[in-house]
Design a protein around this motif. Structure first.
Motif: not given
Length: 220
Positions: A48-51, A53, A55, A66, A96, A123, A126, A128, A213
């Motif tokens: 997981y990553i969030r906005e 951070s 990729i 993607h 996602c 990463t 990602p 939302s 991202f």
């Protein structure tokens, strides 16, 4: 009242279950057969990553792709959940990305090996903000899009999915117990393509949420 905050599922959810080739046009663009039953693989929560951070392109890959997807957040666990009750187990959704090291996946496929290195790296997932169930009354007709550097790459609708969300929940739960906070990635529409270091990715669910991202390279 739950002791955990479902709106921050990425902090404590225990697994990410991904569905491969769930859009016929995507299966065809990668020259894969259209599946007759769901193809599943896993990502760890460390993906997981969030906005905010980046990729990170893995050191071992030169062809990172993607894949934009609708994620289903499980709010009530269960085993062998019938399709008729499946949506009662959904707390909400998330937009996602299933970032995929396509060169590594192709190599694994050619050797008959698992896809872990292509799909489960840091990463690679990602997400939302959490989207409450009420904001998407019909998850079977959600429009997804993804742009790279403002160029539209993917545009599709969940109505094109081969296996519906209730079917997937029922199918998965027959042999993998679903738990609160789990995320199911439901597959990607056609248009997947490579991203490069410094690219800017923007993705959205029409009229619901957007996210962005930046792509960087993993440090040596």
């Amino acid at each position: 009242m739950t002791a955990r905050n479902i709106s921050r599922f990425w902090e404590w959810g225990r697994k990410i279950i991904c569905v491969g080739r769930n859009y016929a046009d995507h299966a065809k663009e990668l020259k894969n057969a259209i599946p007759t039953e769901p193809i599943l693989f896993l990502k760890p929560p460390s993906a997981y990553i969030r906005e905010g951070s980046p990729i990170l392109v893995p050191l071992y890959s030169t062809n990172l792709h993607h894949e934009v997807e609708l994620g289903v957040v499980i709010g009530k666990g269960g085993t062998a959940i019938p399709q008729s009750a499946a949506m009662e187990h959904v707390a909400g959704y998330a937009l996602c990305l299933d970032m995929t090291a396509r060169d590594i996946q192709d190599e694994c496929k050619s050797k008959g090996l698992p896809w872990t290195m292509a799909k489960a790296f840091n990463t690679s997932c990602p997400v939302s903000e959490f989207i409450p169930k009420e904001r998407i009354p019909d998850p079977g007709s959600v429009k997804l899009w993804l742009k790279v550097n403002d160029q539209l790459r993917q545009s599709g609708c969940t109505s094109q999915m081969i296996f519906s969300i209730p079917y997937l929940i029922s199918y998965i739960s027959d042999f993998i117990t679903l738990e609160e906070g789990d995320l199911i990635l439901t597959g990607t529409p056609k248009g997947v393509s490579a991203v490069q270091e410094h690219d800017e990715l923007q993705a959205g669910i029409e009229d619901v949420v957007t996210m962005s991202f930046r792509v960087d390279r993993q440090d040596q």
